[in-house]
Design an enzyme around this catalytic site. Structure first.
Site, short mmCIF file in Angstrom:
data_model
loop_
_atom_site.label_atom_id
_atom_site.label_comp_id
_atom_site.label_asym_id
_atom_site.label_seq_id
_atom_site.Cartn_x
_atom_site.Cartn_y
_atom_site.Cartn_z
N GLY A 123 36.72 50.60 46.57
CA GLY A 123 38.03 51.16 46.86
C GLY A 123 38.45 52.21 45.83
N GLU B 90 36.87 55.35 46.96
CA GLU B 90 37.61 55.75 48.17
C GLU B 90 38.98 56.33 47.81
OE1 GLU B 90 36.85 51.76 49.83
OE2 GLU B 90 36.25 52.82 51.64
N GLU C 75 30.17 47.67 48.00
CA GLU C 75 30.66 46.58 48.87
C GLU C 75 29.54 45.76 49.48
OE1 GLU C 75 31.81 49.73 48.87
OE2 GLU C 75 34.00 49.74 49.08
N ALA D 56 38.76 47.36 45.12
CA ALA D 56 39.82 46.44 45.53
C ALA D 56 39.59 45.13 44.78
CB ALA D 56 39.76 46.22 47.03
C1 HXC Z 1 38.74 42.09 40.53
C2 HXC Z 1 37.57 42.97 38.77
C3 HXC Z 1 36.99 43.94 39.61
C4 HXC Z 1 37.37 43.95 40.98
C5 HXC Z 1 36.23 44.22 37.62
N1 HXC Z 1 37.06 43.19 37.55
N2 HXC Z 1 36.15 44.71 38.86
N3 HXC Z 1 38.43 42.06 39.24
N4 HXC Z 1 38.23 43.00 41.38
N5 HXC Z 1 36.92 44.85 41.84
C6 HXC Z 1 37.40 42.38 36.38
C7 HXC Z 1 36.30 41.41 36.01
O1 HXC Z 1 36.37 40.25 36.79
C8 HXC Z 1 36.61 41.16 34.55
O2 HXC Z 1 37.71 40.26 34.44
C9 HXC Z 1 37.13 42.51 34.07
O3 HXC Z 1 37.54 43.21 35.24
C10 HXC Z 1 36.04 43.31 33.36
O4 HXC Z 1 34.92 43.40 34.21
P1 HXC Z 1 33.42 43.02 33.76
O5 HXC Z 1 32.66 42.74 34.99
O6 HXC Z 1 33.45 41.95 32.73
O7 HXC Z 1 32.96 44.40 33.08
P2 HXC Z 1 31.47 45.01 33.03
O8 HXC Z 1 30.46 43.94 32.74
O9 HXC Z 1 31.56 46.17 32.13
O10 HXC Z 1 31.20 45.53 34.51
C11 HXC Z 1 32.00 46.57 35.07
C12 HXC Z 1 31.74 46.67 36.59
C13 HXC Z 1 31.92 45.27 37.22
C14 HXC Z 1 30.31 47.19 36.85
C15 HXC Z 1 32.74 47.68 37.13
O11 HXC Z 1 33.19 44.75 36.80
C16 HXC Z 1 31.87 45.28 38.72
O12 HXC Z 1 30.80 45.33 39.30
N6 HXC Z 1 33.06 45.18 39.35
C17 HXC Z 1 33.15 45.06 40.78
C18 HXC Z 1 32.89 46.40 41.45
C19 HXC Z 1 32.95 46.26 42.98
O13 HXC Z 1 32.17 45.53 43.56
N7 HXC Z 1 33.88 46.96 43.60
C20 HXC Z 1 34.05 46.95 45.04
C21 HXC Z 1 35.03 45.89 45.43
S1 HXC Z 1 35.18 45.78 47.20
P3 HXC Z 1 37.53 38.74 33.94
O14 HXC Z 1 38.94 38.24 33.86
O15 HXC Z 1 36.72 38.07 34.99
O16 HXC Z 1 36.81 38.85 32.62
C22 HXC Z 1 36.19 47.04 47.62
C23 HXC Z 1 36.53 47.15 49.09
C24 HXC Z 1 37.53 48.24 49.36
O17 HXC Z 1 36.61 47.81 46.83
C25 HXC Z 1 38.06 48.18 50.77
C26 HXC Z 1 39.42 47.59 50.87
C27 HXC Z 1 40.04 47.71 52.25
#
Ligand code: HXC
Length: 260
Positions: free
Chosen positions: A111, A114, A134, A68
């Protein structure tokens, strides 16, 4: 003004298979309300379209979905979520009758993992990465992760995944039981679409009953699910397609299913 030019979900129909590609690659296809709404609307639309029998869901670029949208969620309060569940649209994905194959091409985190589990099964590229990170953000899975993951990979592994937030390779996810099959990255869409086309060639009444019965196994007690399976099995004998399928076997020819 031109913001709508690139859809958040690209749609391509080939025969009876519709491929939906989440298309927000710069944000690794992170889910916001707009992408969730577009995806759910497309699934609902084609679920009701008799020219379509199966779906493939994939992501543009190097992610399936990296979760998400963290930037969207960051400022939200408990009261905000309570008033307005931003991912309520995903409830509709559960109601889709036609099979949905997740073709996981890259990151499927939070997400994203999921959403892949909301699909009927997952075919993964060898480059795919799974996880429920998360906990690292101070929150927990909220789109079924604690429940579906536990059903798929068991309590011990689900606990490790959810409590550590670690990433897992496609091969580890396959061994754990989350993924049906791992394929070469360049073959992913072809394999997923061929698998969808194979399913699309069967009786669609029977496919829907089979999908429903397998899903029951995660949703009800064994007794209820077995009774449900038995009734559904009996119900296939009320279809012309069962008659045709068995007759064709006896006559040593290919069946011609009519979805009747
Ligand atoms: C918003 C995101 C994002 C996310 C990546 N990006 N994941 N933006 N939400 N979940 C964006 C980054 O900010 C960045 O944009 C661009 O995508 C590229 O990501 P990088 O981090 O630069 O790439 P990399 O170094 O290769 O790392 C990839 C990654 C990392 C390991 C996937 O991006 C990451 O850890 N993302 C978050 C994963 C996460 O925590 N997901 C769970 C979210 S909570 P900019 O513009 O900043 O360069 C969730 C709850 C669900 O999902 C429940 C809902 C009800």
């Amino acid at each position: 003004f031109c913001q709508g030019a690139e859809p958040l979900v690209k749609i391509a129909q080939n025969g009876a298979v519709v491929t939906l590609t989440m298309n927000r690659p710069k944000a690794l296809n992170a889910l916001n309300t707009a992408i969730a709404a577009e995806l759910a609307a497309a699934l609902v639309k084609y679920d009701a379209d008799s020219s379509v029998n199966a779906f493939v869901l994939t992501g543009e670029g190097r992610a399936f979905v990296a979760g998400a949208d963290i930037k969207m969620m960051a400022p939200l309060s408990f009261a905000d979520w309570h008033k307005n569940d931003l991912f309520i649209e995903f409830e509709k994905v559960r109601q889709i009758k036609k099979p949905i194959i997740a073709a996981v091409n890259g990151f499927a985190l939070g997400g994203g993992c999921e959403l892949a589990m909301l699909c009927d099964f997952i075919i993964a590229s060898e480059k795919a990465v799974f996880g429920q990170p998360e906990i690292k953000l101070g929150t927990i899975p909220g789109l079924g992760g604690t429940q579906r993951l536990t059903g798929l990979i068991g309590k011990a592994k689900a606990m490790e995944w959810v409590l550590t937030g670690k990433q897992y390779t496609a091969e580890e996810a396959e061994r754990a039981g989350l993924v049906a099959r791992v394929v070469k990255h360049e073959d992913l869409l072809k394999v997923a679409q061929e698998t969808a086309a194979l399913i699309a060639s069967y009786s669609q009444i029977t496919v829907a009953l089979a999908k429903d019965c397998v899903n029951k196994s995660l949703e009800s007690s064994l007794n209820d699910a077995l009774a449900y399976e038995k009734r559904s099995f009996h119900a296939t004998f009320a279809t012309e397609d069962q008659k045709e399928g068995m007759k064709a076997f006896v006559e040593k020819r290919a069946p011609a299913f009519k979805n009747q």
